[in-house]
Design an enzyme around this catalytic site. Structure first.
Site, PDB file in Angstrom:
ATOM      1  N   GLU A  72      31.205  38.640  34.824  1.00  0.00           N
ATOM      2  CA  GLU A  72      31.795  39.760  35.567  1.00  0.00           C
ATOM      3  C   GLU A  72      32.393  40.768  34.582  1.00  0.00           C
ATOM      4  O   GLU A  72      32.127  41.969  34.644  1.00  0.00           O
ATOM      5  CB  GLU A  72      32.868  39.220  36.513  1.00  0.00           C
ATOM      6  CG  GLU A  72      33.607  40.298  37.286  1.00  0.00           C
ATOM      7  CD  GLU A  72      34.800  39.730  38.050  1.00  0.00           C
ATOM      8  OE1 GLU A  72      35.278  40.425  38.962  1.00  0.00           O
ATOM      9  OE2 GLU A  72      35.255  38.611  37.729  1.00  0.00           O
ATOM     10  N   HIS A  73      33.240  40.275  33.689  1.00  0.00           N
ATOM     11  CA  HIS A  73      33.837  41.103  32.632  1.00  0.00           C
ATOM     12  C   HIS A  73      33.412  40.534  31.284  1.00  0.00           C
ATOM     13  O   HIS A  73      33.613  39.342  31.035  1.00  0.00           O
ATOM     14  CB  HIS A  73      35.360  41.081  32.686  1.00  0.00           C
ATOM     15  CG  HIS A  73      35.954  41.357  34.030  1.00  0.00           C
ATOM     16  ND1 HIS A  73      36.330  40.347  34.902  1.00  0.00           N
ATOM     17  CD2 HIS A  73      36.243  42.524  34.650  1.00  0.00           C
ATOM     18  CE1 HIS A  73      36.840  40.884  36.000  1.00  0.00           C
ATOM     19  NE2 HIS A  73      36.786  42.204  35.884  1.00  0.00           N
TER      20      HIS A  73
END
Length: 445
Positions: free
Chosen positions: A336-337
């Site tokens: 996601e990050h």
């Protein structure tokens, strides 16, 4: 506080496996949406049949709140903004300003292509008519998620925007006042005290007080994800968001204090949050682990979130032989990050293929993206970054093709259409063109 030691996965020495075999070696939180689906199904159908009465009953059962009505009065929105801490207001306004700068540039324009003389295809972009946005309200309050959902919807030109957030007992059954204040700042006046699967069902089916929406977006817990899956096809969704993730690709040039702080920053979201360090430096790995304990001791949410998150199966240090192998690992993981804390970080970031958002170098931590980078923080989780994007203006737009051909342009291609129609044993398709030319195939030019 117990000592923190992240699990280690050593992928040095041997050739890395390909595709799914590599993904299977990497840590991931257990998040069984299918099992949750069976539990939310009767709740969603109850909202379908009983509307607001069901929403009120579930608010009392799940949130401990006795509601008189589900929709939040506009007066409550105005009061929440009026009572908002001035510094928090200033921070929200800056976050909104930066998000608008980025998202305004994402809007696609209508484009016409001349395929042949007399034949054009135009693609126009039309916003969905109505969206239901969800802002979580469980362990934390997320006015930033209000911004990240509302701004791209507004910049896309969505005409009708409604937002739901769970009722809070300590605020007389209203959603958290900072959520309400963020709505007021953004000009969203249709807000509902509804949480989890019930909020998604409200938007999908509509109730006495809430018109049905065409699309539902926003992060949430497993019940929100399960409800989104249940309604896929009836409504559009952004994603089935799972627990938050951070992966850091780092080498010996990284500052271990920065890396440790960034891993902790995502671990404080949820006990299922994932924090993964991929590095070719065992010395950095050791230094990061030494940094964890004092930094954790100085913060909040330690025993209920941070410790279980960092010690869970979803978090680990992955050792690799070099940055090339590290890139293969983070691409297989699809975080996601993803932070890149290496020498020449910008060049390394250019080589990444799979990530929800990439944060380059020591001065672009994930926390910046959560609030004030201008980027969107509603991002794909659970490896979905390998095939999906985060929330953007495009999420709320539909591309529609407009086909415009003259008689001559159609005549010129009719023989190809008839040939293909007959090859597929669909003669009526060809007949639809022949009918326009006296049931004869025109001579091609």
């Amino acid at each position: 506080m117990q000592s923190i030691s992240l699990a280690r996965i050593d992928l040095r020495g041997d050739a890395l496996p390909e595709g799914g075999a590599l993904r299977d070696l990497l840590p991931r939180a257990e998040f069984d949406v299918e099992a949750a689906l069976e539990k939310v199904r009767p709740i969603c159908e109850d909202v379908h049949h009983r509307g607001d009465a069901a929403l009120i009953e579930y608010a009392e059962r799940f949130d401990g709140v006795a509601l008189e009505r589900v929709r939040v009065p506009e007066k409550a929105l105005a009061e929440a903004l009026e009572q908002l801490d001035p510094e928090v207001r200033a921070a929200l306004e800056e976050s909104i300003r930066r998000a608008r700068i980025v998202h305004r540039e994402q809007r696609r324009e209508t484009h016409t292509t001349q395929v042949v003389p007399g034949g054009t295809v135009t693609e126009k972009w039309v916003p969905v008519e109505r969206v239901g946005l969800y802002a979580p309200g469980g362990r934390s309050v997320y006015p930033s998620s209000v911004i990240m959902n509302v701004v791209p919807a507004q910049e896309a030109g969505v005409g009708s925007i409604a937002l739901a957030s769970p009722a809070q007992a300590e605020f007389d059954g209203l959603p958290h006042p900072t959520i309400l204040a963020a709505c007021a700042l953004l000009g969203v006046d249709e807000v509902y005290a509804a949480g989890g699967a019930t909020a998604v069902a409200m938007f999908a089916y509509g109730t006495e007080s809430c018109a049905p929406a065409n699309m539902v977006t926003g992060p949430g817990n497993i019940w929100v994800a399960a409800a989104k899956r249940y309604f896929t096809g009836r409504i559009g969704i952004d994603a089935e968001a799972g627990p938050t993730e951070i992966a850091v690709l780092a080498d010996a040039t990284a500052d271990p204090a920065h890396v440790a702080a960034d891993l902790i920053s995502q671990a404080e979201h949820d006990p299922l949050a994932a924090a993964v360090l991929v590095t070719d430096s065992p010395e950095l790995a050791d230094a990061v682990e030494r940094e964890l304990e004092p930094q954790i001791a100085a913060t909040k949410h330690v025993e209920d979130r941070i410790v279980p998150a960092l010690s869970g199966r979803q978090s680990a240090i992955v050792l690799v032989d070099g940055i090339d192998d590290g890139l293969r690992v983070v691409d297989a993981y699809g975080a996601e990050h993803l932070e890149i804390q290496t020498a020449d970080a910008a060049a390394v970031a250019e080589r990444v293929r799979n990530a929800g958002a990439i944060f380059v170098g020591p001065w672009a931590p994930v926390s910046l993206g959560d609030y004030c980078a201008g980027s969107n923080h509603v991002l794909p989780t659970g490896g979905c970054a390998c095939h999906s994007s985060g929330l953007s203006v495009q999420s709320f737009l539909r591309g529609i093709h407009i086909v415009d051909y003259t008689r001559e342009a159609l005549a010129d291609v009719t023989h190809h259409v008839v040939t293909l129609a007959e090859a597929e044993d669909l003669p009526a398709h060809g007949a639809a063109l022949k009918a326009r030319f006296g049931w004869k195939v025109p001579d091609s030019k």
